[in-house]
Design an enzyme around this catalytic site. Structure first.
Site, PDB file in Angstrom:
ATOM      1  CB  CYS A 202      -3.676   2.990  -1.728  1.00 23.72           C
ATOM      2  SG  CYS A 202      -4.854   4.298  -1.448  1.00 23.72           S
TER       3      CYS A 202
ATOM      4  CG  ASP B 289       0.258  -2.016   6.683  1.00 25.17           C
ATOM      5  OD1 ASP B 289      -0.626  -1.902   7.557  1.00 25.17           O
ATOM      6  OD2 ASP B 289       0.170  -1.536   5.536  1.00 25.17           O
TER       7      ASP B 289
ATOM      8  CE  LYS C 215      -7.399   0.361   6.020  1.00 26.45           C
ATOM      9  NZ  LYS C 215      -8.191   0.780   4.865  1.00 26.45           N
TER      10      LYS C 215
ATOM     11  CD  GLN D 100      -7.099  -4.214   4.500  1.00 25.47           C
ATOM     12  OE1 GLN D 100      -8.073  -4.843   4.919  1.00 25.47           O
ATOM     13  NE2 GLN D 100      -7.221  -3.001   3.972  1.00 25.47           N
TER      14      GLN D 100
ATOM     15  CG  HIS E 214      -1.930   0.973   1.350  1.00 27.38           C
ATOM     16  ND1 HIS E 214      -1.689   2.278   1.671  1.00 27.38           N
ATOM     17  CD2 HIS E 214      -3.277   0.878   1.167  1.00 27.38           C
ATOM     18  CE1 HIS E 214      -2.829   2.948   1.687  1.00 27.38           C
ATOM     19  NE2 HIS E 214      -3.811   2.116   1.385  1.00 27.38           N
TER      20      HIS E 214
HETATM   21  C1  LIG Z   1      -2.510  -2.539   3.938  1.00 34.63           C
HETATM   22  C2  LIG Z   1      -2.842  -1.112   4.244  1.00 34.63           C
HETATM   23  N1  LIG Z   1      -1.890  -0.325   4.753  1.00 34.63           N
HETATM   24  C3  LIG Z   1      -2.123   0.954   5.075  1.00 34.63           C
HETATM   25  C4  LIG Z   1      -3.356   1.521   4.856  1.00 34.63           C
HETATM   26  C5  LIG Z   1      -3.554   2.963   5.210  1.00 34.63           C
HETATM   27  O1  LIG Z   1      -4.560   3.091   6.152  1.00 34.63           O
HETATM   28  P1  LIG Z   1      -5.085   4.566   6.512  1.00 34.63           P
HETATM   29  O2  LIG Z   1      -5.647   5.129   5.255  1.00 34.63           O
HETATM   30  O3  LIG Z   1      -6.136   4.321   7.537  1.00 34.63           O
HETATM   31  O4  LIG Z   1      -3.937   5.324   7.013  1.00 34.63           O
HETATM   32  C6  LIG Z   1      -4.372   0.755   4.295  1.00 34.63           C
HETATM   33  C7  LIG Z   1      -5.687   1.351   3.992  1.00 34.63           C
HETATM   34  O5  LIG Z   1      -6.321   1.029   3.024  1.00 34.63           O
HETATM   35  C8  LIG Z   1      -4.114  -0.601   3.991  1.00 34.63           C
HETATM   36  O6  LIG Z   1      -5.049  -1.385   3.463  1.00 34.63           O
END
Ligand SMILES: Cc1ncc(COP(=O)(O)O)c(C=O)c1O
Length: 390
Positions: free
Chosen positions: A353, A185, A211, A188, A113
């Site tokens: 993203c 990270d 999430k 998810q 991401h």
């Molecule tokens: C794997 C992953 N990392 C990071 C993020 C970033 O999350 P946030 O937009 O809440 O900062 C997301 C959000 O879609 C994600 O799916």
């Protein structure tokens, strides 16, 4: 849909029911989380860590109570939990606190991401682990990518594009054997799988409240206690100094050192309620449900002729699947819109993203369905039936 207890799902959109398959983007909130936020405003409403009146004390107690709950969810100590704005904020905070330069290499998969990519490319030098034609990282490459300049290995526990669960234990072992810390990270995975930072022996871990049934605008950065010693400052300002004169200042100990300014008090309190919600349902139960829906999704998608299903060969996954359907004159975004307008099925269409992943696979966007505890087999079947019809 098992909508009970989720006001948004119970109500529908414009009073019409819908099937929500976009939980990887954000989850609807259970009643208990909404109530916790409202209760804060109606009964407390004060700032935290300052002020000497009962409302300020109640605010601090509720805020720190949420820190304890979050810590318990992931097997951490409360002092290892830093509240940020979102997972993106957690990555940016760590990038700054590591005082990176262009000489520092950060190793991560090309499928990450943007939030686990952009901070490293802006503040350091990214070193990418390649992905295969299903967008799954070539896990065995890690060792060959680590050099003397590697400052950090960073990887999504679960990919937001493929839903595939990464072999994080192996990666942590490989990185640690080379003396390199690891950032996970968990954006998810946090609401689908049990996550235990002690069992993983991970150095840093990030996720977002929104999430995992919590409010927007709150993220978490877990820092293993001994790792704070090597970190510089993050944001600076009010609330993070113990002493400040014209000549010098003394920052507070972590985690408050990293929480400058008035935090999202109601959001953190709501996150605490979300953690209670998750633990009441039980992370093992949630993981089993996610697994069952994932199997149904993958079986159904495999039967679609001409569809490209990302991560189709991987066995370990959550209830998230991404597909590209070659329909003449329709982009994947158009298909997502059609599913919403014609079938009341809400999914994601686009790049999620993860532009580099899509560029590498020459895909102009994909369609992603992501399910959670309020989804059932009928929802997945409705999605699959709509795709079959297309
Ligand atoms: C794997 C992953 N990392 C990071 C993020 C970033 O999350 P946030 O937009 O809440 O900062 C997301 C959000 O879609 C994600 O799916």
């Amino acid at each position: 849909m098992q909508s009970a207890g989720f006001p948004l799902l119970e109500r529908g959109y414009d009073d019409a029911p819908f099937i929500y398959l976009d939980s990887a983007s954000t989850t609807p909130k259970p009643r208990s989380v909404i109530d916790a936020v409202v209760r804060y405003y109606e009964t407390i409403g004060a700032n935290v860590h300052r002020g000497t009146h009962p409302l300020a004390e109640a605010a601090t107690e509720a805020y720190e109570g949420a820190r304890h709950r979050v810590a318990a969810l992931i097997g951490a100590q409360p002092a290892e939990i830093v509240f940020t704005r979102n997972a993106t904020g957690s990555f940016n905070l760590l990038a700054r606190a590591l005082r990176l330069t262009a000489d520092d290499e950060i190793v991560f998969p090309a499928s990450e991401h943007h939030s686990n990519y952009m901070p490293w490319r802006v503040d350091a030098t990214p070193v990418l682990v390649d992905i295969d034609d299903e967008a799954v990282p070539q896990w065995s490459q890690l060792k060959s990518k680590i050099t003397k300049r590697t400052r950090l290995v960073s990887v999504a526990h679960v990919s937001n594009v493929t839903g595939v669960i990464a072999p994080v234990e192996e990666w942590i072992e490989t990185a640690h054997a080379a003396g390199v810390p690891v950032m996970i990270d968990a954006s998810q995975s946090i609401a689908h799988l049990p996550v235990d930072v002690r069992a993983l022996n991970v150095d840093f871990l990030a996720f977002s409240s929104h999430k995992m049934f919590g409010p927007n605008g709150v993220g978490v950065l877990y820092v293993r206690r001994d790792r704070f010693a090597e970190l510089g400052l993050g944001n600076v300002g009010g609330g993070m100094v113990a002493m400040h004169t014209e000549d010098r200042f003394e920052p507070l100990e972590a985690p408050l050192r990293y929480e400058a300014g008035t935090p999202n008090v109601e959001g953190v309190i709501g996150l605490g309620a979300a953690v209670d919600y998750l633990r009441n349902v039980g992370m093992a139960n949630i993981a089993a449900h996610s697994r069952a829906l994932a199997d149904q999704l993958m079986r159904g998608l495999a039967e679609l002729p001409h569809a490209t299903v990302l991560g189709r060969s991987a066995r370990e996954r959550i209830a998230l699947a991404t597909v590209s359907l070659p329909l003449p004159a329709m982009s994947q975004q158009d298909i997502a819109r059609l599913l919403a307008d014609a079938h009341g099925i809400f999914v994601s269409g686009g790049y999620h993203c993860a532009h580099v992943l899509h560029h590498r696979l020459h895909l102009a966007g994909t369609l992603r369905a992501s399910a959670h505890i309020y989804n059932d087999a009928a929802d997945i079947e409705a999605f699959l039936a709509a795709l079959r019809e297309l």
